[in-house]
Write a protein that holds these residues in place. Structure first.
Motif, mmCIF file in Angstrom:
data_model
loop_
_atom_site.group_PDB
_atom_site.id
_atom_site.type_symbol
_atom_site.label_atom_id
_atom_site.label_comp_id
_atom_site.label_asym_id
_atom_site.label_seq_id
_atom_site.Cartn_x
_atom_site.Cartn_y
_atom_site.Cartn_z
ATOM 1 N N GLU A 21 1.144 -1.102 -0.391
ATOM 2 C CA GLU A 21 0.081 0.210 0.008
ATOM 3 C C GLU A 21 0.987 1.243 0.294
ATOM 4 O O GLU A 21 0.574 2.170 -0.747
ATOM 5 C CB GLU A 21 -1.197 -0.041 1.095
ATOM 6 C CG GLU A 21 -2.157 -0.669 0.672
ATOM 7 C CD GLU A 21 -3.160 -0.271 2.611
ATOM 8 O OE1 GLU A 21 -2.924 0.802 3.725
ATOM 9 O OE2 GLU A 21 -3.898 -1.112 2.411
ATOM 10 N N THR A 22 1.942 1.074 0.581
ATOM 11 C CA THR A 22 2.552 2.556 1.261
ATOM 12 C C THR A 22 3.515 2.853 0.076
ATOM 13 O O THR A 22 3.359 3.826 -0.799
ATOM 14 C CB THR A 22 3.338 2.161 2.672
ATOM 15 O OG1 THR A 22 3.058 1.882 3.643
ATOM 16 C CG2 THR A 22 4.614 3.390 2.290
ATOM 17 N N PHE A 23 4.207 1.392 -0.794
ATOM 18 C CA PHE A 23 4.529 2.086 -1.912
ATOM 19 C C PHE A 23 4.241 2.518 -2.704
ATOM 20 O O PHE A 23 4.603 3.647 -3.944
ATOM 21 C CB PHE A 23 6.220 0.635 -1.819
ATOM 22 C CG PHE A 23 6.501 -0.072 -1.303
ATOM 23 C CD1 PHE A 23 7.101 0.765 -0.280
ATOM 24 C CD2 PHE A 23 7.248 -0.993 -1.179
ATOM 25 C CE1 PHE A 23 8.350 0.525 0.599
ATOM 26 C CE2 PHE A 23 8.394 -1.392 -0.643
ATOM 27 C CZ PHE A 23 8.446 -0.607 0.200
ATOM 28 N N LYS A 47 4.116 6.350 -4.711
ATOM 29 C CA LYS A 47 4.397 6.112 -5.628
ATOM 30 C C LYS A 47 3.708 6.999 -6.976
ATOM 31 O O LYS A 47 3.989 7.853 -7.491
ATOM 32 C CB LYS A 47 5.115 4.708 -6.901
ATOM 33 C CG LYS A 47 5.021 5.025 -8.681
ATOM 34 C CD LYS A 47 5.880 3.403 -9.317
ATOM 35 C CE LYS A 47 6.719 3.356 -10.198
ATOM 36 N NZ LYS A 47 5.227 3.789 -11.067
ATOM 37 N N ASP A 48 2.601 7.215 -6.095
ATOM 38 C CA ASP A 48 1.953 8.019 -7.003
ATOM 39 C C ASP A 48 2.093 9.174 -6.223
ATOM 40 O O ASP A 48 1.712 9.559 -7.575
ATOM 41 C CB ASP A 48 0.266 7.075 -6.756
ATOM 42 C CG ASP A 48 -0.486 7.456 -7.087
ATOM 43 O OD1 ASP A 48 -0.418 7.821 -8.828
ATOM 44 O OD2 ASP A 48 -1.676 7.874 -7.122
ATOM 45 N N ALA A 65 11.292 7.516 4.915
ATOM 46 C CA ALA A 65 10.636 6.567 4.888
ATOM 47 C C ALA A 65 10.601 5.215 4.682
ATOM 48 O O ALA A 65 10.466 3.600 5.100
ATOM 49 C CB ALA A 65 9.007 6.700 4.778
ATOM 50 N N ILE A 66 11.074 5.290 2.721
ATOM 51 C CA ILE A 66 11.397 4.156 1.959
ATOM 52 C C ILE A 66 13.025 3.711 2.438
ATOM 53 O O ILE A 66 12.917 2.411 2.505
ATOM 54 C CB ILE A 66 11.988 4.621 0.404
ATOM 55 C CG1 ILE A 66 10.665 5.840 0.474
ATOM 56 C CG2 ILE A 66 12.422 3.759 -0.166
ATOM 57 C CD1 ILE A 66 10.622 6.622 -1.273
ATOM 58 N N ASN A 67 13.845 4.562 3.168
ATOM 59 C CA ASN A 67 15.098 3.428 4.126
ATOM 60 C C ASN A 67 14.852 3.048 5.169
ATOM 61 O O ASN A 67 15.370 1.839 5.461
ATOM 62 C CB ASN A 67 16.468 4.529 3.945
ATOM 63 C CG ASN A 67 16.879 5.084 3.159
ATOM 64 O OD1 ASN A 67 16.852 5.140 1.885
ATOM 65 N ND2 ASN A 67 17.707 6.815 3.310
#
Length: 1564
Positions: free
Chosen positions: A683-685, A689-690, A715-717
């Motif tokens: 969901e988060t990814f 990206k969106d 957050a991605i890291n």
């Protein structure tokens, strides 16, 4: 206006004189703002300067006296002037300039000190402004004299009345300088009105301002005295005032004089009485007062009669009071003076609600003091409590009004500085509690609603009162009474909120709106934690799904209050707030209020982000656990166009920003199953990206975008650690999750807001300093994650090639160096794991993506170099990849070079030609690599370029390349073969058919009907025998029929061909030091063409020589361009051999389906012969062979081969004679077959040849070649000399026929010319037959034969055919079969064609000949040239800028030719494709190399002249007969007579009208 001199006239009178008016509406509204402009205000005068009567005052009207009378009131004159469109001002008036100054007075004085200083007059508004400012103290009384009516008394005429106005106190004392006639005017004690001459009812409308100190107003009155003025000074002095009137400024009840008009009573009497104020002040001043007194008198039955001093005269004034201290309202006055009038308190309190707001705010402090004093001092009576409460609510509401909003500070100042009622809180809270508790009483609803609106200030009074109480008495006095009243109030509210929605919805809404406004005040005297609990209960008392927005707004206000900043209060409030938000953002929520929710949430997060609000970690954790996922889902589900999206994304960013590392790890630990973690990360990814792909915030909102990126990056890291920890090993690997991660990271890295190189240096530095280059950070992380994948890598090939390519294309060197090796890793990975031992998947994907990315504007020269370098370095070290890897690296590098060239040209070069060149380069690359998908894409780009330039032929050839990839079969089309939105077809056959239809229509537009016919035949076969579409076939055949007809009838100009050389290093690589052949446009001349080229290369220098340039020019950094015309070498299809093909059909092959082009240049060999310069004139002929046949997919192709040969003077003579014969023959044919043709061209042609001055031009040949000396020097030329003689002899029968036809068609005017032609020709013929023998032609060449109906086709007969069909006779006894030959001369024995064959063979093999020397010049020119002895030409002929004749198609044409070569009259214009064949049927053919010189030359096939790029070497001269034997069957010898009888020559085809010549390869 003073009187004239003469008798002693009265002075110092104010008389009406005139008016001047200007409309300033537009200036006031700011529509006109030109301070420089001067405005003229016209002046309107009132009376004429004539003595009407002896004592008349001197005035004169400007316009006729009956229009404006002298005594007309000034106001009516004013109104007339305003209404009139223009005034007859006779040049009288005022000039003024105006400027509107924005701002209030202090601002204006500051900003425009040069215009407004202390001495500037300020005129205040007569009345209060829209917004009243608290400090505005003012006490102005405006008095207007309106009108009066005065009895003339004993006088015969009405009086000249003057009114004098002054201000007196009740003692009769005059107030000095109290009257101001205008703004900026010094105060005066007396004001005198204007005097109107003998008017019974004067109207003045004069306004003055009376300024008196406020304390004086109660004691003062205004007195008006009336006096008659005489025009004679002596009499005037004796006049006394005849009346007096007055008005008091204060009413008996203490209120000020009401605004409006007042009719005053005019009293008369002696002056002393009038001046005694005590006397007249006892009398009524106005008519209204008098009527009241009469009424009272009648009630008391007292005998009151109007006093004898009052008169019938009337006088009216108007007053307007602008005072911040005087009230005209009796109820307000009553309330302020309540102590002296205690029985009316109740009435006054109720009436207060009706008083005008501006009156109340003027006395705000006094009114509030009065209210609280009443409340406190009348505490035993509860009625007053309610009335005072309502009055207080009314005043607070009043100050809430926009008109009085500036009084808020006054109210607050009162509360905190002046308010002193220590027990007021008891009463106020009691009344408020009562109202809330009895909310169901409908009579109290409005009062409660008003109280709720005023709740903020009510509570300020309550709390301030409580604070004062505590300050004086301490806490112990009343125990918990106050706290209980607060609790009770909240309990009452909770009860109210819990009632059904329909009831009191307005009150509930108001409670939610206004209750939070009391928090900050109540907190001062009440426990904050308990207050928080009370508010929680209040919110919870509202039923779900009721008043949702109001409830959320109420919570937002609670969060905005000081309460929420205290950590222990947040402990109480936050769970409730989160519960409410959670319900709103729940997936099942029916109609969530997103706007209010995001507002509440952002306010909570804003408070949590502060440093001065105590510990927040647990609160952030609570929000994270309960709301983060819900917010994410809300964002995912929300449209990107929604106005709320920005708010929610900001909230999500804020939560992520406030989460520290422990929060992240704790959050992951809250998920119960592994699948939950996967779902959350997915969901988060996807959401990240969106959000990165679709900007929520404006691009130029840099801070917001950078903050978002920074938070996302962190957050991605954090999530990548989860990935590595939970989803890495063989058993738990999640492909989709990893895939989403990589795509997200790449999308992040390539986001436009992070591309620092697109910003200015300053902005770049600022971003790097504050946020760093985030691309590097994520790029290195991508690299590490890729290498961590280990054996899983193969799962990401080829899908990850594109994303990694995007990363490597980022213009950041360190990042490129770090990530380009991933490509090698992918190659290696596929090589090792695919099982095929290659890396084709990777290779294909990289090529596809590289094409897309570079076309999209990414990539540069440095990238190309680095990519090649790094790939080569890695490949060479690898045991198995060194070979194939190196090939691949170089291939990618060359592709990049082509693509970068293509992009540069497409983006920056306007030239369509350059765009086409680059497109073709890329196209060819993909063709070699067999990448049909991309190849077809570029084909269509090329097709579109051609179509836009109207190159329909080239567009057709381009589409043909697509069609060739398809088969006539029912195989389905693979998607990449379609490439077209408009073709929804499923089989290759259907697509090919559609393409053919389109190609045929393009060929038709390009007038290439031959090609269209060829394709149409192929398509017809499919229709007929495969798909059986007879209807389609019918349409196709109709179309084809029209093509055949067009070939014969339609106008089709032949294009010119130009050779263009681009020399120098300044040109792009695809042009540099190369020669191209260009196909010109219709009717395009060389000058226009070269101009068109030079506009594409404005820096190029045009070369004047056609010689190939040296190395110096080729290596120069400049641009040099060489341009000259070349002639195409015709390549006839084998099927046309030995057949009389119509001219229109041949014309196509002269300029189409050609691959070889020639350029001829005359030069001199050996010594110049002064008598016959022709003998040493050679021709250098260059043949250019192009890479492809014309026309093709471009209008130009590169020259791949160049060959040069030299043509001797004798061969040149033979070519010239052949062309001349051909020309005569075809001109004669035309006239024989079409009798309607004009005879003039024939006349000119014949006279140009048989004229004695020219004598056929043979004399030069005789001198040069037909001498013993020449034969001794050139024994090998014997056969050629014989051939030349035979050609001269062949000319005679042709001329004979020509003169015969000329004779048949001549008119009277032409008879002398014809006679001269005939006599000249007889001499010529006699001489030629004597020297060279007699040649006869078969009758079928000259006889007219029945042609098919309506046909206009005429066969084109070439010189070789003429020679073959002609018969040479030696003796006069041999009779020719030609019935038209006038004389039969002996022919030479032994003359047969075999001896010519070696020569023809050799010449044919050396390449098609081009004749490009001029045919026509004036006789004078020819003679003068003949006389010139300095014929010398260098090997490099100079190109002239402009051709003097239309047929000079090549620069060499400019070279002058000897007289002997001038074969036609100057009026004969050779045809060059500049006009259609049928439009100039008689124009003689050009001597151009466009056409091969035989219709049926077998040597075309044998020698492969037209099909191979390299002309074969000429055969050795030593054995001419060997080659002759080989070709003897191919070139027919002239026929002997005996064979003539048995085998008649082929009949000529149908008539024709075209006269274009063709050259003959066979004779070369």
């Amino acid at each position: 206006m003073e009187l004239k001199e003469g008798k002693k006239h009265t002075c110092g009178l104010r008389r009406p004189f005139g008016v001047a008016v200007m409309d300033i509406t537009d200036i006031i509204h700011g529509k006109v703002d030109d301070e420089e402009k001067q405005h003229f205000i016209p002046f309107q005068q009132i009376a004429m300067e004539t003595y009407i009567r002896q004592r008349q005052l001197i005035m004169s009207p400007l316009i006729t006296s009956h229009v404006i009378g002298e005594n007309e009131p000034l106001t009516s004159v004013l109104n007339k002037v305003i209404a009139a469109k223009e005034v007859n001002h006779k040049g009288q008036g005022l000039w003024i300039s105006l400027k509107l100054l924005p701002g209030d007075l202090t601002q204006v004085q500051k900003n425009f000190s040069h215009l407004v200083d202390r001495s500037t007059a300020i005129a205040r508004k007569m009345g209060f402004p829209e917004i009243i400012l608290p400090g505005d103290v003012r006490n102005d009384i405006y008095v207007t004299l309106i009108h009066g009516e005065f009895d003339k008394g004993k006088k015969k005429t009405p009086k000249n009345v003057e009114v004098t106005m002054s201000v007196y106190d009740e003692e009769g004392k005059l107030l000095e300088k109290a009257i101001h006639p205008g703004a900026g005017y010094e105060g005066i004690s007396e004001y005198k009105s204007v005097v109107y001459y003998q008017v019974k009812q004067p109207s003045w409308y004069e306004t003055v301002k009376v300024s008196i100190a406020i304390e004086e107003v109660t004691r003062c009155h205004i007195r008006f005295t009336f006096r008659h003025r005489s025009s004679q000074e002596s009499r005037d002095k004796s006049e006394r005032a005849f009346g007096v009137a007055f008005v008091k400024l204060m009413n008996p009840d203490g209120t000020t004089l009401q605004d409006g008009r007042h009719d005053l009573v005019v009293y008369k009497g002696d002056n002393k009485k009038m001046e005694d104020a005590k006397l007249y002040l006892t009398l009524p001043g106005t008519k209204v007062e008098m009527e009241e007194k009469e009424l009272q008198a009648s009630k008391t039955l007292a005998n009151f009669a109007p006093t004898k001093d009052s008169t019938k005269d009337s006088f009216q004034i108007a007053t307007l009071i602008c005072s911040t201290k005087l009230t005209q309202n009796v109820d307000l006055l009553g309330l302020l003076n309540w102590r002296s009038n205690s029985q009316n308190i109740k009435h006054n309190l109720k009436k207060l609600m009706e008083v005008d707001g501006s009156e109340i705010v003027k006395f705000l402090q006094d009114t509030l003091d009065a209210l609280f004093n009443i409340m406190m001092e009348m505490s035993d009576n509860e009625t007053y409590d309610f009335l005072v409460f309502d009055a207080l609510v009314f005043i607070i509401s009043l100050i809430g009004d926009i008109k009085f909003q500036h009084f808020n500070p006054v109210l607050e100042t009162y509360i905190y500085k002046h308010f002193s009622a220590t027990l007021a809180y008891v009463k106020l809270s009691k009344v408020l509690n009562f109202y809330v508790a009895n909310a169901d009483d409908s009579s109290k609803t409005e009062l409660l609603f008003a109280a709720l609106k005023a709740l903020k200030y009510l509570f300020r009074f309550i709390i301030q009162s409580r604070v004062l109480y505590l300050r004086f008495y301490g806490q112990s006095e009343d125990g918990d009474e106050f706290n209980n009243s607060i609790r009770q109030l909240f309990f009452a509210f909770n009860t109210l909120m819990d009632r059904p929605l329909e009831e009191a919805v307005k009150i509930k809404g108001a409670a939610l709106k206004y209750l939070p406004s009391i928090i900050n005040d109540v907190k001062l005297v009440f426990d904050p934690v308990e207050l928080s609990t009370l508010f929680c209960k209040f919110i919870q008392s509202i039923p779900d799904n009721q008043l949702v927005r109001q409830k959320l707004n109420c919570m937002t206000k609670i969060v905005e209050s000081n309460l929420f900043r205290q950590s222990e209060c947040r402990d109480v409030l936050l769970p409730l707030l989160i519960d409410q938000l959670s319900g709103q953002l729940d997936d099942n929520s029916s109609k969530p209020d997103h706007e209010a929710s995001s507002q509440l949430l952002s306010n909570i997060l804003e408070v949590l982000d502060r440093k001065d609000v105590g510990p927040t970690a647990m609160h952030v954790q609570l929000i994270m656990e309960r709301l983060l996922r819900r917010i994410n889902r809300t964002v995912i589900g929300m449209s990107r166009q929604s106005p709320q999206i920005g708010g929610f994304v900001a909230c999500m960013i804020a939560i992520l920003q406030q989460m520290d590392d422990s929060h992240y790890s704790h959050y992951i630990s809250t998920f119960k199953t592994r699948q939950d973690i996967i779902d959350f990360l997915m969901e988060t990814f996807i959401m990240f990206k969106d959000l990165i792909g679709k900007n929520v915030y404006a691009k130029d909102w840099m801070v917001m975008n950078m903050t978002q990126s920074r938070v996302f990056l962190r957050a991605i890291n954090q999530f990548t650690e989860v990935l590595t920890k939970f989803f890495m090993d063989q058993t738990s690997f999640e492909l989709q999750l990893w895939n989403n991660y990589f795509h997200l990271a790449v999308a992040f890295l390539t986001h436009e807001s992070l591309q620092l190189e697109t910003f200015s240096q300053a902005k770049r530095n600022k971003i790097v300093k504050k946020y760093g280059d985030m691309r590097k950070e994520i790029g290195f992380r991508i690299r590490d994650m890729w290498y961590n994948l280990g054996p899983h890598k193969i799962k990401f090939i080829p899908s990850m090639v594109g994303p990694i390519l995007e990363v490597t294309l980022t213009p950041e060197v360190e990042l490129r160096k770090a990530t380009i090796p991933i490509f090698f890793d992918m190659m290696q990975c596929e090589f090792n794991f695919s099982g095929n031992g290659n890396f084709h998947m990777f290779e294909n994907e990289l090529i596809t993506k590289l094409d897309q990315e570079v076309e999209g504007g990414r990539g540069d020269e440095q990238y190309k170099v680095l990519l090649e370098k790094l790939l080569l370095e890695h490949c060479r070290k690898h045991k198995y990849l060194s070979g194939s890897g190196e090939v691949f690296a170089l291939l990618v590098s060359s592709l990049l070079e082509n693509l970068l060239d293509y992009r540069t040209i497409i983006m920056h070069d306007e030239s369509k030609e350059n765009r086409m060149s680059c497109t073709v380069n890329v196209l060819n690359f993909y063709k070699e690599k067999k990448r049909e998908d991309i190849y077809i894409r570029y084909l269509y780009k090329l097709r579109d370029l051609h179509r836009d330039s109207e190159n329909y032929t080239e567009a057709a050839y381009t589409l043909l390349l697509h069609a060739e990839l398809l088969q006539w079969s029912d195989k389905p089309c693979v998607p990449h073969l379609l490439q077209r939105d408009s073709y929804y077809v499923y089989t290759q056959q259907e697509l090919k058919e559609k393409l053919y239809q389109e190609i045929i229509s393009y060929f038709d537009k390009g007038k290439m009907w031959e090609k269209a016919i060829k394709l149409s035949k192929e398509l017809a076969e499919t229709y007929e025998s495969k798909v059986f579409d007879y209807e389609g076939l019918g349409n196709l055949l109709k179309k084809r029929a029209s093509f055949y007809e067009n070939i014969i009838k339609a106008m089709r100009p032949q294009p010119e061909y130009f050779a263009v050389g681009y020399y120098g290093q300044g040109f792009p690589s695809f042009l540099r030091n190369k020669i191209f052949i260009y196909r010109g446009k219709e009717y395009e001349r060389r000058e226009d063409f070269s101009l068109r080229l030079l506009t594409q290369f404005p820096n190029a220098e045009k070369m004047t020589s056609t010689t190939p340039p040296g190395e110096e020019i080729k290596s120069s950094p400049k641009q040099y361009m060489q341009c000259f015309t070349v002639k195409p070498v015709m390549s006839l299809p084998p099927s046309y051999k030995d057949k009389p093909v119509p001219e229109q059909i041949l014309n196509y092959y002269r300029a189409n389906e050609v691959q070889q082009f020639q350029y001829s240049r005359p030069f001199r060999k050996g010594e110049k012969d002064p008598d016959n310069e022709f003998a040493t004139m050679w021709i250098e002929r260059t043949t250019y062979t192009t890479a492809y046949t014309f026309p093709g997919i471009l209008k130009w192709f590169e020259v791949k081969q160049i060959s040069t040969e030299e043509i001797s003077p004798l061969e040149n003579a033979i070519e010239t004679m052949e062309l001349t014969n051909e020309k005569i023959s075809n001109c004669v044919q035309q006239h024989a077959w079409d009798r309607a043709l004009s005879v003039h061209p024939l006349s000119m042609l014949l006279s140009g040849i048989v004229d004695p001055a020219v004598m056929g031009g043979y004399s030069n040949y005789e001198k040069a070649f037909f001498t013993e000396k020449y034969l001794q020097e050139h024994p090998e030329d014997q056969e050629k000399i014989e051939l030349l003689k035979r050609l001269i002899a062949l000319q005679m029968p042709l001329l004979t026929e020509g003169i015969r036809i000329h004779g048949e068609k001549l008119t009277e005017q032409l008879k002398p010319l014809h006679d001269r032609l005939s006599s000249c020709f007889r001499e010529l013929k006699e001489k030629v037959e004597k020297l060279y023998g007699v040649i006869t032609l078969p009758p079928n060449l000259t006889e007219r034969k029945q042609s098919r109906t309506g046909s206009i086709v005429l066969p084109y007969i070439m010189s070789s055919t003429l020679r073959r069909l002609s018969i040479t006779s030696v003796t006069s006894s041999v009779i020719s079969t030609s019935s038209n030959s006038s004389d039969n001369a002996p022919s030479r024995p032994g003359s047969d064609g075999s001896i010519l064959e070696p020569l023809l063979e050799r010449r044919a093999s050396s390449g098609a000949r081009v004749e490009d020397l001029p045919l026509k010049e004036d006789t004078e020119n020819r003679i003068s040239k003949f006389k010139r002895k300095d014929w010398s030409l260098s090997k490099s002929q100079v190109i002239a800028e402009k051709a003097s004749e239309p047929d000079l198609m090549s620069p060499a044409r400019k070279a002058q030719r000897p007289k002997s070569l001038q074969l036609s009259d100057n009026r004969l214009t050779p045809f060059h494709g500049s006009s259609p064949p049928q439009s100039t049927p008689l124009s003689p053919p050009p001597l151009t190399p466009k056409a091969t010189r035989t219709l049926s030359s077998p040597s075309l096939q044998t020698d492969g002249l037209m099909t191979t790029g390299v002309p074969p070497p000429p055969p050795p001269k030593s054995k001419p007969y060997e080659s002759g034997q080989r070709n003897s069957t191919e070139i027919a010898p002239p026929l002997p007579i005996r064979r003539e009888a048995k085998v008649p020559p082929p009949p000529p085809p149908k008539t024709r009208k075209s006269g274009l010549l063709s050259s003959e390869p066979g004779s070369q």
